[in-house]
Design a protein around this motif. Structure first.
Motif, PDB file in Angstrom:
ATOM      1  N   SER A  32      12.847  32.285  60.268  1.00 22.19           N
ATOM      2  CA  SER A  32      12.029  31.083  60.222  1.00 22.19           C
ATOM      3  C   SER A  32      11.130  31.156  61.449  1.00 22.19           C
ATOM      4  N   MET A  33      10.052  30.392  61.446  1.00 22.43           N
ATOM      5  CA  MET A  33       9.072  30.502  62.512  1.00 22.43           C
ATOM      6  C   MET A  33       8.583  29.118  62.924  1.00 22.43           C
ATOM      7  N   LYS A  34       8.229  29.010  64.197  1.00 21.77           N
ATOM      8  CA  LYS A  34       7.659  27.780  64.745  1.00 21.77           C
ATOM      9  C   LYS A  34       6.386  28.143  65.494  1.00 21.77           C
ATOM     10  N   SER A  58      17.967  33.575  62.147  1.00 23.29           N
ATOM     11  CA  SER A  58      18.912  32.879  61.267  1.00 23.29           C
ATOM     12  C   SER A  58      18.813  31.380  61.515  1.00 23.29           C
ATOM     13  N   ILE A  59      19.400  30.629  60.616  1.00 30.40           N
ATOM     14  CA  ILE A  59      19.431  29.171  60.782  1.00 30.40           C
ATOM     15  C   ILE A  59      20.233  28.811  62.031  1.00 30.40           C
ATOM     16  N   GLU A  60      21.326  29.540  62.257  1.00 35.43           N
ATOM     17  CA  GLU A  60      22.166  29.280  63.426  1.00 35.43           C
ATOM     18  C   GLU A  60      21.399  29.546  64.723  1.00 35.43           C
ATOM     19  N   ALA A  61      20.647  30.637  64.754  1.00 31.52           N
ATOM     20  CA  ALA A  61      19.854  30.958  65.950  1.00 31.52           C
ATOM     21  C   ALA A  61      18.813  29.881  66.210  1.00 31.52           C
ATOM     22  N   LYS A  62      18.221  29.365  65.138  1.00 29.29           N
ATOM     23  CA  LYS A  62      17.218  28.304  65.288  1.00 29.29           C
ATOM     24  C   LYS A  62      17.862  27.053  65.880  1.00 29.29           C
ATOM     25  N   GLU A  63      19.046  26.707  65.391  1.00 27.61           N
ATOM     26  CA  GLU A  63      19.749  25.525  65.908  1.00 27.61           C
ATOM     27  C   GLU A  63      20.085  25.680  67.386  1.00 27.61           C
ATOM     28  N   MET A  76      -0.422  26.703  60.179  1.00 21.20           N
ATOM     29  CA  MET A  76       0.656  25.921  60.770  1.00 21.20           C
ATOM     30  C   MET A  76       0.132  25.182  62.002  1.00 21.20           C
ATOM     31  N   GLU A  77       0.357  23.897  62.049  1.00 21.86           N
ATOM     32  CA  GLU A  77      -0.057  23.095  63.195  1.00 21.86           C
ATOM     33  C   GLU A  77       0.854  23.367  64.395  1.00 21.86           C
ATOM     34  N   VAL A  78       0.398  23.021  65.568  1.00 16.57           N
ATOM     35  CA  VAL A  78       1.196  23.175  66.787  1.00 16.57           C
ATOM     36  C   VAL A  78       2.506  22.398  66.620  1.00 16.57           C
ATOM     37  N   GLY A  79       3.623  23.057  66.891  1.00 15.90           N
ATOM     38  CA  GLY A  79       4.928  22.429  66.779  1.00 15.90           C
ATOM     39  C   GLY A  79       5.526  22.458  65.387  1.00 15.90           C
ATOM     40  N   GLN A  80       4.748  22.822  64.386  1.00 17.66           N
ATOM     41  CA  GLN A  80       5.244  22.858  63.016  1.00 17.66           C
ATOM     42  C   GLN A  80       6.154  24.072  62.818  1.00 17.66           C
ATOM     43  N   GLU A  81       7.158  23.917  61.949  1.00 15.50           N
ATOM     44  CA  GLU A  81       8.116  24.970  61.655  1.00 15.50           C
ATOM     45  C   GLU A  81       8.173  25.202  60.154  1.00 15.50           C
ATOM     46  N   ASP A  82       8.540  26.412  59.766  1.00 23.47           N
ATOM     47  CA  ASP A  82       8.778  26.672  58.352  1.00 23.47           C
ATOM     48  C   ASP A  82      10.273  26.811  58.109  1.00 23.47           C
ATOM     49  N   GLY A  83      10.652  26.924  56.849  1.00 19.87           N
ATOM     50  CA  GLY A  83      12.054  27.101  56.502  1.00 19.87           C
ATOM     51  C   GLY A  83      12.439  28.576  56.526  1.00 19.87           C
ATOM     52  N   PHE A  84      13.732  28.835  56.585  1.00 18.78           N
ATOM     53  CA  PHE A  84      14.233  30.203  56.598  1.00 18.78           C
ATOM     54  C   PHE A  84      13.837  30.888  55.287  1.00 18.78           C
ATOM     55  N   HIS A  85      13.273  32.102  55.400  1.00 19.70           N
ATOM     56  CA  HIS A  85      12.786  32.828  54.227  1.00 19.70           C
ATOM     57  C   HIS A  85      12.848  34.328  54.458  1.00 19.70           C
ATOM     58  N   LYS A  86      12.547  35.081  53.401  1.00 19.45           N
ATOM     59  CA  LYS A  86      12.606  36.545  53.470  1.00 19.45           C
ATOM     60  C   LYS A  86      11.282  37.150  53.010  1.00 19.45           C
ATOM     61  N   HIS A  87      11.028  38.358  53.520  1.00 25.16           N
ATOM     62  CA  HIS A  87       9.826  39.126  53.191  1.00 25.16           C
ATOM     63  C   HIS A  87      10.208  40.546  52.808  1.00 25.16           C
ATOM     64  N   ARG A  88       9.272  41.223  52.156  1.00 24.34           N
ATOM     65  CA  ARG A  88       9.289  42.678  52.068  1.00 24.34           C
ATOM     66  C   ARG A  88       8.415  43.192  53.205  1.00 24.34           C
ATOM     67  N   ASN A  89       8.249  44.515  53.298  1.00 19.82           N
ATOM     68  CA  ASN A  89       7.363  45.086  54.316  1.00 19.82           C
ATOM     69  C   ASN A  89       5.991  44.436  54.220  1.00 19.82           C
ATOM     70  N   HIS A  90       5.406  44.100  55.369  1.00 20.47           N
ATOM     71  CA  HIS A  90       4.092  43.468  55.352  1.00 20.47           C
ATOM     72  C   HIS A  90       3.323  43.767  56.631  1.00 20.47           C
TER      73      HIS A  90
END
Length: 125
Positions: A107-109, A72-77, A43-57
């Protein structure tokens, strides 16, 4: 080495999109078997991904110095995220039931100063 646990909290399908589905330009599957997916995040500086889910990792930070996770999407906004400290060489256990489920759904930035590169090992069963 990593071994799957007998009592995985999120066995079966993930109830929501995976990072590989929502942001394929950042997430690649490196290897996969019946128990694990090994993935790479770039991920480049400032780049964001979309909201997603994981299992244990488990995450291994190869490059990067800052991220913000949004539960959440709301928290990101609203700009309400968590920014755990990271540095190259860190190993981060990411069970889905800690930090209010933040490792399980987010989601992550890249809020750091350099590109981000992480390899992660996600339990499937």
């Amino acid at each position: 080495f990593l071994e799957p646990t007998v009592t995985c909290q999120a066995c079966g399908g993930i109830d929501g999109p995976t990072p590989f589905q929502v942001t394929p330009e950042c997430y690649k599957i490196l290897a996969e078997d019946d128990n694990w997916i090994t993935g790479m995040l770039t991920m480049e500086v400032g780049q964001e991904d979309g909201f997603h889910k994981h299992r244990n990792h488990v995450i291994h930070v190869l490059e990067g110095d800052g991220v913000t996770l949004y539960p959440s999407i709301e928290a990101k906004e609203k700009g309400e995220g968590a920014s755990p400290p990271i540095k190259p060489g860190d190993y981060i256990p990411a069970p889905i039931n800690v930090m209010g489920g933040l490792f399980g759904a987010h989601s992550m930035k890249n809020t750091g100063t350099i590109p981000l590169k992480m390899v992660f090992f996600e339990q499937k069963v």
